[in-house]
Design an enzyme around this catalytic site. Structure first.
Site, PDB file in Angstrom:
ATOM      1  N   SER A 178     -10.816  -0.541  -2.454  1.00 24.77           N
ATOM      2  CA  SER A 178      -9.495  -0.456  -1.792  1.00 24.77           C
ATOM      3  C   SER A 178     -10.114  -0.798  -0.418  1.00 24.77           C
ATOM      4  CB  SER A 178      -9.061   0.914  -1.661  1.00 24.77           C
ATOM      5  OG  SER A 178      -8.097   1.029  -2.811  1.00 24.77           O
TER       6      SER A 178
ATOM      7  N   ASP B  98       0.884  -1.080  -0.050  1.00 21.06           N
ATOM      8  CA  ASP B  98      -0.052  -0.025  -0.157  1.00 21.06           C
ATOM      9  C   ASP B  98       0.811   1.283  -0.060  1.00 21.06           C
ATOM     10  OD1 ASP B  98      -2.292   1.828   0.508  1.00 21.06           O
ATOM     11  OD2 ASP B  98      -3.343  -0.058   1.146  1.00 21.06           O
TER      12      ASP B  98
ATOM     13  N   HIS C  54      -4.207   6.404   2.384  1.00 19.02           N
ATOM     14  CA  HIS C  54      -4.746   5.136   1.812  1.00 19.02           C
ATOM     15  C   HIS C  54      -4.143   3.949   2.931  1.00 19.02           C
ATOM     16  CE1 HIS C  54      -5.168   1.734  -0.885  1.00 19.02           C
ATOM     17  NE2 HIS C  54      -6.459   2.548  -1.308  1.00 19.02           N
TER      18      HIS C  54
END
Ligand SMILES: *[C@@H]1O[C@H](CO)[C@@H](O)[C@H](O)[C@H]1NC(C)=O
Ligand SMILES: *[C@@H]1O[C@H](CO)[C@@H](O)[C@H](O)[C@H]1NC(C)=O
Ligand SMILES: *[C@@H]1O[C@H](CO)[C@@H](O)[C@H](O)[C@H]1NC(C)=O
Ligand SMILES: *[C@@H]1O[C@H](CO)[C@@H](O)[C@H](O)[C@H]1NC(C)=O
Ligand SMILES: *[C@@H]1O[C@H](CO)[C@@H](O)[C@H](O)[C@H]1NC(C)=O
Ligand SMILES: *[C@@H]1O[C@H](CO)[C@@H](O)[C@H](O)[C@H]1NC(C)=O
Length: 770
Positions: free
Chosen positions: A529, A137, A202
């Site tokens: 995601s 990630d 994220h």
């Protein structure tokens, strides 16, 4: 309009300088599996291979980017090569594929309660500490409360990972036990930090969703208030930072898989992917997850954010899990009240309180900047640089698009009412009071503006509504069928991916805009995601209870216990939700599992068309033999779902062979219950399976006959094995094949232009996650 402009801009940028000799680009040379017992160091052999191909005067060591093989799972390397050199490698006998270094994109917590994984559960806790979830990630924010290691002992003894700090202040602890970072192109944004630290948000969000510790009173400026936590709060996290503010490179993804496997992670979570379909051994995520599977590690992937169009699903390898995104029962709605007393409801996550007053309201088309060459139509879309800032300043603005957030901020507007029908089921955060209304409501608001000399309005703070329809698969979630293997159903299942609250990086703004100076510890975002780490966490939960289960068994447990979804609320049915919404509590007790080993996947790959030569490289085993390459169907892979694709006007006819392993009670008898529409005849032989011990296997065959089929989008059926306690549910679908258009004829710019409103979706959904 601005979308079109940005495309033109993009193609200028992609012109490469060809006039000074041939450019070297990073390529991945993938050479299959590490042969067991081969102790030769990979680095010297990779340098020797390079030396043979490179012209004299070019240093092998300087062109080499990665030497893969640390995990002793797969072989290969990445190097800077010309087209000609790359071609030489692709002709070599021991090379499976030569891949370009492509840029992939990034594709709570109420969601766990919604899934029934309540906080007071008693199973699993101590064993969770032995489970390591590895995430590929954007990095992680180690100081977040979600990653506190309070009361957690040191890393399990099997752990071989490390904490690469990059000489910065990045630190690991007993919760984040490993962190590494990769950047093969040496390409950085000024805001990137060269360490595993997350400056995007994220990776912090996905990590805390999968395995964050409980944080009471978490909220986004008071919205979505509650306990934020992961599925396995005691499990360990290992972060592999492959994504930067500029994107995620495939050579880095493969290096991260190599390390994650070698380090000893138990589950790999990958919330990113490619936008167009790739063959299995040309896809770095499929390659990495294949070799992870061989080492007993399940990979969970996001399905992509390119829905609701068909055949958009990404990460469809049968050895990994493909996760769609669905809603939870919480919905954020925002009201705008007009001076005429009418109110309209739109979607957004608006924490800004404008108070009791009302504010002047204008239409974007009334703020034309003539000297900028604008007209009423252009300005109605609220495009930056085309607005008359004097008219926008201090007002609320109605815009004919969803592109105006920065525009109106730059022009000192107070708030924005955006108009679109493309986001009916997801709410976004904005930098100031904002909402998205339907085009019909926008028309009525415009009528009001035009009907009075002094139009006024106010945007209210969002309300949280109970969404009684939930769960439904959100429109942006990528849909099947599977573009490469139409007879394996993808996506596999769905999990919450809409408006998920989880930890955030304080180095990033909550909206992702640089102009947004706010900082938050928790943020609400949407995407596959976000659904992927829910499944990674659930898989880690199953693994903590059943540490010896294979990746296929864990995957089967999650799929056969998934909650069935309603096709009346999801018109694409299984192509949207696969087996249904995960049910982690049930998944630890599935009764039966559909297990599969590397050998089964190799048989599958033969039927998929790979030959003995290629598969010997992939398996590292000279005894691998493929008989009847590309003949027969892939139906016999022991998969926990059934998919039969039929050419238009062809016969829906097929037999599927399956074997189930008893993981429930020693003495148990299961009966097959078939649900199918009248036009589809399904038989299961035998229809009763009797087990006398745990671990016992029994086989059965499913025969499908649906006659001649014309223009049939999807016929849904299902087979459930039931012993009175366990329901082992497997969907069965039949459909007429959709011809995928030939992607090689389409350049990727044109491809993105097929998907309306992608710019907003990209920015807001942080697509990569695909
Ligand atoms: C666990 O919590 C749920 C919801 O908060 C509640 O319904 C249930 O009774 C609790 N179970 C136990 C064993 O405390
Ligand atoms: C570590 O450095 C980053 C920037 O690289 C900074 O934002 C952060 O506050 C620092 N953290 C600590 C604990 O010093
Ligand atoms: C009109 O647009 C130009 C160019 O974008 C800008 O410099 C100017 O300030 C704008 N005028 C007004 C009144 O907003
Ligand atoms: C096997 O497949 C590869 C890749 O398609 C091809 O290059 C090779 O020639 C094939 N080998 C044989 C023996 O058919
Ligand atoms: C596999 O076969 C090839 C060609 O026959 C041979 O060169 C190679 O050494 C063999 N590898 C192993 C591990 O037996
Ligand atoms: C299972 O059934 C067999 C035969 O009916 C019996 O002998 C055995 O004790 C049973 N096992 C268990 C664990 O109940």
């Amino acid at each position: 309009m601005s979308f079109f402009l940005s495309l033109l801009f993009f193609s200028f940028l992609s012109l490469s300088p060809q006039c000074y000799g041939e450019e070297r680009k990073v390529r991945i040379i993938y050479m299959g599996k590490h042969k067991s017992g081969s102790s030769a160091l990979s680095l010297p052999s990779h340098l020797a291979m390079l030396k043979k191909v490179l012209p004299s005067g070019v240093s092998s060591a300087e062109t080499l980017v990665y030497s893969y093989g640390r995990s002793k799972s797969f072989k290969g390397f990445a190097a800077r090569l010309t087209d000609e050199e790359a071609a030489k490698f692709s002709e070599m006998d021991d090379v499976v594929s030569v891949l370009p270094n492509t840029k992939l994109k990034l594709h709570t917590t109420r969601s766990w309660d919604f899934l029934g994984l309540t906080q007071n559960r008693t199973v699993g806790l101590p064993a969770e500490r032995d489970v390591v979830v590895g995430l590929l990630d954007t990095g992680i924010w180690p100081e977040s409360v979600s990653f506190s290691d309070f009361g957690i002992s040191s890393a399990p003894s099997k752990w071989k990972g490390k904490c690469e700090t990059g000489g910065t202040n990045f630190t690991c602890n007993n919760k984040i036990i490993g962190a590494r970072y990769y950047n093969s192109e040496n390409e950085f944004d000024p805001s990137d930090v060269k360490s595993p630290r997350d400056t995007e948000g994220h990776g912090t969000h996905t990590s805390s969703t999968a395995a964050g510790r409980p944080v009471w009173d978490a909220s986004y400026f008071g919205l979505a208030k509650g306990v934020a936590r992961g599925a396995v709060p005691e499990a360990r996290i290992a972060m592999y930072k492959v994504c930067w503010l500029t994107g995620c490179w495939s050579a880095d993804i493969l290096a991260a898989f190599d390390d994650a496997i070698a380090d000893g992670v138990d589950i790999i979570s990958v919330s990113l992917g490619s936008d167009f379909p790739l063959q299995y051994f040309e896809d770095p995520i499929a390659i990495g997850s294949f070799h992870a599977m061989e080492k007993g590690i399940l990979t969970s992937n996001s399905a992509g954010n390119s829905g609701p169009f068909p055949i958009t699903v990404s990460n469809y390898a049968p050895w990994s899990l493909t996760v769609a995104a669905s809603s939870t029962d919480r919905k954020f709605v925002t009201k705008v009240a007009l001076g005429n007393g009418n109110t309209y409801i739109g979607l957004s996550i608006n924490n800004f309180n404008m108070g009791q007053s009302v504010f002047p309201l204008i239409y974007g088309g009334q703020a034309v900047n003539v000297s900028a060459g604008s007209n009423e139509l252009i300005s109605s879309y609220c495009i930056d640089g085309f607005m008359n800032t004097e008219k926008v300043e201090g007002r609320l603005v109605l815009c004919n698009s969803v592109l105006g957030e920065e525009t109106i901020l730059n022009a000192k507007g107070l708030g924005i009412i955006m108009s679109s029908d493309d986001f009916p089921d997801v709410a976004f955060t904005f930098m100031y009071p904002a909402l998205i209304v339907s085009t019909q409501d926008a028309k009525e608001i415009l009528d009001y503006i035009m009907s009075t000399s002094n139009p006024i309005a106010v945007i209210e703070v969002s309300d949280e509504w109970l969404d009684a329809l939930a769960p439904t698969v959100v429109s942006f979630s990528s849909r099947g069928p599977n573009p490469i293997t139409p007879d394996i159903l993808k996506p596999d299942l769905t999990a919450p991916g809409v408006d998920i609250l989880a930890a955030w990086s304080p180095a990033a703004s909550p909206t992702g805009f640089p102009e947004d100076e706010r900082r938050v510890d928790f943020n609400i975002i949407s995407g596959t995601s976000m659904s992927c780490p829910h499944v990674s966490g659930a898989a880690a939960y199953v693994k903590s209870v059943h540490p010896t289960w294979s990746p296929a068994a864990i995957k089967s447990a999650l799929m056969t216990t998934a909650m069935p979804m309603d096709p009346r609320k999801n018109e694409d049915a299984e192509f949207a939700y696969g087996s249904g919404q995960i049910n982690p509590v049930q998944a630890i007790n599935p009764g039966l599992v559909f297990d599969a080993s590397e050998k089964d996947y190799i048989t599958f790959l033969c039927k998929q068309g790979y030959n003995t030569t290629t598969l010997r490289l992939v398996t590292g085993d000279n005894s691998t033999i493929c008989t009847g390459i590309g003949v027969g169907k892939v139906w016999d892979l022991n998969y926990p779902s059934f998919s039969l694709s039929v050419p238009d006007g062809g016969y829906a006819y097929g037999s599927f062979y399956r074997t189930v392993t008893n993981v429930g009670l020693p003495n148990s008898t299961y009966q097959a219950i078939v649900f199918s529409p009248e036009n589809l005849k399904i038989s299961v032989q035998p229809s009763i399976l009797t087990f006398s011990q745990v671990g016992e296997k029994k086989s059965f065959v499913v025969k499908v006959n649906g006659g001649k089929l014309f223009q049939q989008p999807i016929i849904s059926a299902c087979i459930t094995w039931f012993d009175g306690k366990h329901s082992v549910r497997t969907p069965l679908i039949v459909y007429t094949t959709i011809l995928p258009f030939d992607m090689s004829d389409v350049d990727s710019d044109a491809l993105t232009s097929l998907r309306p409103n992608l710019p907003l979706a990209r920015k807001k959904l942080r697509i990569g996650g695909n």
